[in-house]
Design a protein around this motif. Structure first.
Motif, PDB file in Angstrom:
ATOM      1  N   GLY A 149       9.255  12.416  12.966  1.00 38.73           N
ATOM      2  CA  GLY A 149       8.274  13.308  13.556  1.00 38.73           C
ATOM      3  C   GLY A 149       6.848  12.832  13.308  1.00 38.73           C
ATOM      4  N   TRP A 150       6.039  13.702  12.714  1.00 41.16           N
ATOM      5  CA  TRP A 150       4.648  13.384  12.400  1.00 41.16           C
ATOM      6  C   TRP A 150       4.500  12.621  11.086  1.00 41.16           C
ATOM      7  N   PHE A 151       5.607  12.370  10.394  1.00 44.45           N
ATOM      8  CA  PHE A 151       5.533  11.925   9.006  1.00 44.45           C
ATOM      9  C   PHE A 151       6.141  10.540   8.799  1.00 44.45           C
ATOM     10  N   GLY A 152       5.694   9.897   7.721  1.00 43.93           N
ATOM     11  CA  GLY A 152       6.252   8.607   7.364  1.00 43.93           C
ATOM     12  C   GLY A 152       6.048   8.314   5.894  1.00 43.93           C
ATOM     13  N   GLN A 153       6.814   7.365   5.392  1.00 48.53           N
ATOM     14  CA  GLN A 153       6.703   6.904   4.013  1.00 48.53           C
ATOM     15  C   GLN A 153       6.753   5.385   4.012  1.00 48.53           C
ATOM     16  N   ILE A 154       6.039   4.783   3.089  1.00 50.30           N
ATOM     17  CA  ILE A 154       6.052   3.329   2.960  1.00 50.30           C
ATOM     18  C   ILE A 154       5.848   2.944   1.508  1.00 50.30           C
ATOM     19  N   ALA A 187       4.465   3.212  15.158  1.00 53.34           N
ATOM     20  CA  ALA A 187       3.380   2.246  15.282  1.00 53.34           C
ATOM     21  C   ALA A 187       2.502   2.248  14.035  1.00 53.34           C
ATOM     22  N   VAL A 188       2.189   3.426  13.519  1.00 60.59           N
ATOM     23  CA  VAL A 188       1.351   3.528  12.323  1.00 60.59           C
ATOM     24  C   VAL A 188       2.070   2.962  11.104  1.00 60.59           C
ATOM     25  N   LEU A 189       3.325   3.375  10.888  1.00 58.39           N
ATOM     26  CA  LEU A 189       4.048   2.923   9.693  1.00 58.39           C
ATOM     27  C   LEU A 189       4.377   1.446   9.769  1.00 58.39           C
ATOM     28  N   ALA A 190       4.598   0.936  10.969  1.00 55.15           N
ATOM     29  CA  ALA A 190       4.828  -0.499  11.122  1.00 55.15           C
ATOM     30  C   ALA A 190       3.588  -1.286  10.730  1.00 55.15           C
ATOM     31  N   LEU A 200       1.843  -9.941   0.566  1.00 53.77           N
ATOM     32  CA  LEU A 200       2.862 -10.610  -0.240  1.00 53.77           C
ATOM     33  C   LEU A 200       3.017 -12.074   0.159  1.00 53.77           C
ATOM     34  N   VAL A 201       3.013 -12.346   1.453  1.00 52.28           N
ATOM     35  CA  VAL A 201       3.205 -13.718   1.929  1.00 52.28           C
ATOM     36  C   VAL A 201       2.055 -14.623   1.508  1.00 52.28           C
ATOM     37  N   VAL A 202       0.822 -14.133   1.584  1.00 52.02           N
ATOM     38  CA  VAL A 202      -0.336 -14.989   1.274  1.00 52.02           C
ATOM     39  C   VAL A 202      -0.677 -14.993  -0.216  1.00 52.02           C
ATOM     40  N   GLY A 203       0.044 -14.189  -1.009  1.00 57.83           N
ATOM     41  CA  GLY A 203      -0.164 -14.229  -2.450  1.00 57.83           C
ATOM     42  C   GLY A 203      -1.092 -13.175  -3.005  1.00 57.83           C
ATOM     43  N   LEU A 204      -1.394 -12.149  -2.218  1.00 56.47           N
ATOM     44  CA  LEU A 204      -2.209 -11.044  -2.713  1.00 56.47           C
ATOM     45  C   LEU A 204      -1.322  -9.967  -3.329  1.00 56.47           C
ATOM     46  N   LYS A 205      -1.901  -9.169  -4.186  1.00 62.56           N
ATOM     47  CA  LYS A 205      -1.149  -8.101  -4.846  1.00 62.56           C
ATOM     48  C   LYS A 205      -0.919  -6.954  -3.871  1.00 62.56           C
ATOM     49  N   PRO A 206       0.323  -6.527  -3.682  1.00 64.53           N
ATOM     50  CA  PRO A 206       0.560  -5.388  -2.793  1.00 64.53           C
ATOM     51  C   PRO A 206       0.007  -4.106  -3.409  1.00 64.53           C
ATOM     52  N   SER A 207      -0.411  -3.197  -2.569  1.00 66.77           N
ATOM     53  CA  SER A 207      -1.017  -1.953  -3.054  1.00 66.77           C
ATOM     54  C   SER A 207       0.005  -0.889  -3.407  1.00 66.77           C
ATOM     55  N   LEU A 208       1.238  -1.036  -2.886  1.00 61.57           N
ATOM     56  CA  LEU A 208       2.211   0.039  -3.025  1.00 61.57           C
ATOM     57  C   LEU A 208       3.418  -0.344  -3.862  1.00 61.57           C
ATOM     58  N   ARG A 209       3.233  -1.247  -4.825  1.00 63.00           N
ATOM     59  CA  ARG A 209       4.316  -1.510  -5.767  1.00 63.00           C
ATOM     60  C   ARG A 209       4.357  -0.364  -6.784  1.00 63.00           C
ATOM     61  N   HIS A 210       5.579   0.069  -7.144  1.00 59.27           N
ATOM     62  CA  HIS A 210       5.768   1.207  -8.049  1.00 59.27           C
ATOM     63  C   HIS A 210       5.150   2.478  -7.471  1.00 59.27           C
ATOM     64  N   ALA A 211       5.040   2.538  -6.145  1.00 54.12           N
ATOM     65  CA  ALA A 211       4.432   3.706  -5.518  1.00 54.12           C
ATOM     66  C   ALA A 211       4.927   3.828  -4.084  1.00 54.12           C
ATOM     67  N   TRP A 212       4.687   4.979  -3.499  1.00 46.39           N
ATOM     68  CA  TRP A 212       4.932   5.140  -2.077  1.00 46.39           C
ATOM     69  C   TRP A 212       3.828   5.993  -1.470  1.00 46.39           C
ATOM     70  N   LEU A 213       3.537   5.697  -0.218  1.00 51.20           N
ATOM     71  CA  LEU A 213       2.480   6.387   0.500  1.00 51.20           C
ATOM     72  C   LEU A 213       3.113   7.379   1.464  1.00 51.20           C
ATOM     73  N   GLN A 214       2.747   8.641   1.331  1.00 44.51           N
ATOM     74  CA  GLN A 214       3.206   9.679   2.247  1.00 44.51           C
ATOM     75  C   GLN A 214       2.170   9.830   3.357  1.00 44.51           C
ATOM     76  N   VAL A 215       2.600   9.684   4.588  1.00 42.56           N
ATOM     77  CA  VAL A 215       1.712   9.739   5.738  1.00 42.56           C
ATOM     78  C   VAL A 215       2.001  11.006   6.537  1.00 42.56           C
ATOM     79  N   ASP A 216       0.994  11.837   6.724  1.00 41.79           N
ATOM     80  CA  ASP A 216       1.104  13.055   7.515  1.00 41.79           C
ATOM     81  C   ASP A 216       0.119  12.938   8.671  1.00 41.79           C
ATOM     82  N   LEU A 217       0.613  12.604   9.841  1.00 44.49           N
ATOM     83  CA  LEU A 217      -0.257  12.388  10.993  1.00 44.49           C
ATOM     84  C   LEU A 217      -0.686  13.686  11.653  1.00 44.49           C
TER      85      LEU A 217
END
Length: 228
Positions: A149-154, A187-190, A200-217
């Motif tokens: 629906g309006w929601f997503g997690q990543i 589209a947003v969550l992708a 991750l591919v270019v060697g930068l630190k991911p922002s969402l390790r040990h975490a998840w982002l709840q998206v409410d559109l």
């Protein structure tokens, strides 16, 4: 490079070294529906050199509202093959390999043999947990996302984290079947998934390790939760 300047607009964000890392990397996308289709296209456009697309479904009319590879002309085609055809027209330099079938644990070592990173675009909680286990056994980073629906997690799960099993360890089916999926949510969550994948591919630190982002559109609220 066939088209000079293809990645010129990446330069203010990505260095030449970053672009080379993308060009020599391989990302597997498990699930090529609404979420996975957008992920595949964005990765192809930004210059990932090799994509492995895994899905066991065919396109149907109900996919037209949100699945970017779906058109009125290719209903009935395998989703991975429709995605491959579209990606070839977007960036013919990308090597796209397709697997017409559902992800299974015992096939993981073969499917991910030369893969650098995996994107989870599945809709089954049980399959997500299995996919994470296989990735960790193969020392592969996993970017996972879900939509409804309006929601997503990543989030991001690196080997040993087991973030997916902590979030989705119970139940077999996601709520998207009950809440549906409009065009904008995948589209947003992708896009958020691709951001973490590129880091991750270019060697930068991911922002969402040990975490998840709840998206409410619906309310336009994005909230980060730690996974302890």
């Amino acid at each position: 490079m066939k088209l000079k300047g293809r990645y010129g607009r990446n330069k203010k964000t990505l260095s030449d070294e970053d672009q080379l890392k993308l060009a020599t990397s391989c990302v597997a996308i498990v699930g090529c529906g609404g979420l996975g289709g957008y992920i595949a296209e964005e990765l192809a456009r930004i210059g990932v050199g090799r994509l492995v697309l895994i899905d066991g479904d065919r396109l149907e009319v109900s996919n037209l509202n949100r699945q970017i590879m779906a058109t009125e002309l290719n209903i009935g085609q395998w989703k991975v093959e429709a995605a491959r055809d579209r990606l070839h027209s977007v960036n013919s330099e990308v090597n796209v390999e397709v697997v017409r079938g559902w992800f299974e644990e015992d096939k993981g070592p073969e499917l991910f043999q030369k893969v650098d990173l995996v994107c989870d675009a599945l809709d089954s909680r049980e399959a997500r947990v299995v996919l994470e286990r296989v990735c960790h056994e193969m020392n592969l980073p996993l970017v996972f996302a879900s939509i409804a629906g309006w929601f997503g997690q990543i989030g991001v799960s690196l080997p040993g984290d087991f973030s997916v099993s902590r979030l989705f360890g119970r139940g077999e089916q996601g709520v998207e079947n009950a809440w549906g999926n409009p065009a904008f949510t995948p589209a947003v969550l992708a896009s958020l998934s691709v951001v973490e994948a590129v880091k991750l591919v270019v060697g930068l630190k991911p922002s969402l390790r040990h975490a998840w982002l709840q998206v409410d559109l619906l309310t336009m609220e994005f909230e980060r939760f730690e996974i302890l």
